[in-house]
Motif scaffolding. Sequence first.
Motif, short mmCIF file in Angstrom:
data_model
loop_
_atom_site.label_atom_id
_atom_site.label_comp_id
_atom_site.label_asym_id
_atom_site.label_seq_id
_atom_site.Cartn_x
_atom_site.Cartn_y
_atom_site.Cartn_z
N ALA A 1 0.86 -1.18 0.00
CA ALA A 1 0.00 0.00 0.00
C ALA A 1 0.90 1.23 0.00
O ALA A 1 1.98 1.20 0.61
N PRO A 2 0.48 2.31 -0.69
CA PRO A 2 1.33 3.51 -0.69
C PRO A 2 1.54 4.05 0.72
O PRO A 2 0.62 4.03 1.54
N LYS A 3 2.77 4.50 0.97
CA LYS A 3 3.10 5.01 2.31
C LYS A 3 3.71 6.40 2.18
O LYS A 3 4.31 6.71 1.17
N PRO A 4 3.57 7.22 3.22
CA PRO A 4 4.27 8.51 3.16
C PRO A 4 5.78 8.32 3.21
O PRO A 4 6.25 7.29 3.68
N TYR A 5 6.51 9.30 2.69
CA TYR A 5 7.98 9.21 2.68
C TYR A 5 8.52 9.02 4.10
O TYR A 5 9.43 8.25 4.34
N CYS A 6 7.95 9.74 5.03
CA CYS A 6 8.41 9.67 6.41
C CYS A 6 7.21 9.27 7.26
O CYS A 6 6.25 10.02 7.38
N LYS A 7 7.25 8.07 7.83
CA LYS A 7 6.05 7.54 8.49
C LYS A 7 5.88 8.05 9.92
O LYS A 7 4.82 7.94 10.51
N ILE A 8 6.93 8.61 10.47
CA ILE A 8 6.91 8.89 11.91
C ILE A 8 5.83 9.90 12.32
O ILE A 8 5.29 9.84 13.41
N PHE A 9 5.47 10.83 11.41
CA PHE A 9 4.41 11.80 11.76
C PHE A 9 3.03 11.17 11.72
O PHE A 9 2.06 11.75 12.17
N HIS A 10 2.94 10.00 11.09
CA HIS A 10 1.64 9.39 10.83
C HIS A 10 1.36 8.21 11.76
O HIS A 10 0.33 7.58 11.64
N ASP A 11 2.31 7.89 12.61
CA ASP A 11 2.19 6.63 13.35
C ASP A 11 2.67 6.86 14.79
O ASP A 11 3.87 6.92 15.04
N ASP A 12 1.72 6.97 15.69
CA ASP A 12 2.10 7.30 17.06
C ASP A 12 2.77 6.13 17.77
O ASP A 12 3.30 6.29 18.87
N THR A 13 2.75 4.95 17.15
CA THR A 13 3.41 3.81 17.80
C THR A 13 4.92 3.80 17.53
O THR A 13 5.64 2.98 18.07
N LYS A 14 5.37 4.69 16.66
CA LYS A 14 6.82 4.80 16.42
C LYS A 14 7.40 5.81 17.40
O LYS A 14 7.07 6.99 17.32
#
Length: 425
Positions: A304-317
């Motif tokens: 599935a397409p993902k943002p370039y930088c996932k950290i802003f989108h995923d509070d579990t990181k």
Amino acid sequence: MQVMDGKRFERCVNFKGLPCIDFGKGYVVFDPSSLKKATFPDLSWTTRKEDIEALATQGFRFRERLPDYEAPTDEIHLTFILTTDCNLGCKYCYTDSKREKLRLSADLARRIAEAHVPAGYAGSVFVQLFGGEPTLNFETIQAITEAVEARSAKPFFYITTNGVMRTDVLEYLLAHRYGFYLSLDGVREFNDLNRVTLSGGGTYELVEKTLDQVLVRKAPLKVRSTITRSTVGGMERFAEAMFRRGVKLLQFTPVVPIGRNAGDDPVDDAFHDAYLDGLMNSIDLARVYGASILTPLSLALKRAPKPYCKIFHDDTKVLVTPEGRRTLCYGVQGDFNRNSDRFLYGEFDAEDGQFRVDGAVKERILQAYHHLTDSHCDHCFAQFLCNGGCLAENLEANGRMDELNRSFCSLKRKEAYLLLERVLT
Ligand code: SF4
Ligand code: SF4
């Protein structure tokens, strides 16, 4: 390079989330997640409802905008920036480790690890150690490793290292099944141009010893190579040398003009074109040796397409700075960086064992991200590979997160075109 001369990549478009690529014999529409492709003589099909419906029936997934990132529910991701200190003096380094030496304390790191990994956790726990040079903070490596091993049956440890470390530290990492992201920039004459000791000596031989041990012990390994104008001519030679040694995964990254040496090694179109030549030739070599070059495309296909930088989108990181704070960016750690405050997300409350996060920080970053991608990337054929790129680099280049770093953007479009050409023609 043909694509640079013909500028065909400038005629490629994004239609409802899918790249439509002009390869000179019509347009190929491609769905990276399903790998479906179809060819049309021009772009007029994008105005015909019946053609779009026929493609959708075949499994092409059209969408108006990139879907929100869905964080995995059975994984924990902890990244610790263990120190800003470093035992080398690489000329392009962004961390400015000579000015301030911050170290994450073993006790605080252990408490943070214990707070985020419940005892007996059944899912996977991914721990990444990062620096500076993380092996300089061995006490904290041990504290984190032992805390996570005690609480999780499925820990996966990774360390990003320059490879120059004490034998006992290396032994410990191998014994605890660490994966290595090892930095080496080329064969000796190229590596030693930029990757030098604090007194200016070459580092190739020192890293080679670690590389050999990691290969002999069959630990997971990715060799990471930062390419500058002075090393770009040696990419294929280096790829071949690594593959002959048994390295199976290699990643090249063009130098980013950020940090204390931002002005020393100019990054321009000629450099990017030479970098892309080296990258494409190295991909050919990888095939011969049964190895891989990690590229944005290899990370995007069948997913599935993902943002370039996932950290802003995923509070579990959870990404922890050497001061024990939570941040939303790997690249701006430490008080010395003029942009670090823009990403600082929370302080650890030792009493109740949690980070107290400031949601407004994330909100501001996400607003910038959406503004950037809505205004520039929703129409770009390379969106599925980068979608605005690195906000920290945008900030450095323009003073704003929500303005494109033009140099990065131009490189990504060319890179996307060349990588897609290999897969689709
Ligand atoms: S903003 Fe850039 S440097 Fe920061 S974490 Fe994201 S990709 Fe990395
Ligand atoms: S940053 Fe540039 S290359 Fe990347 S998706 Fe946006 S417009 Fe396209």
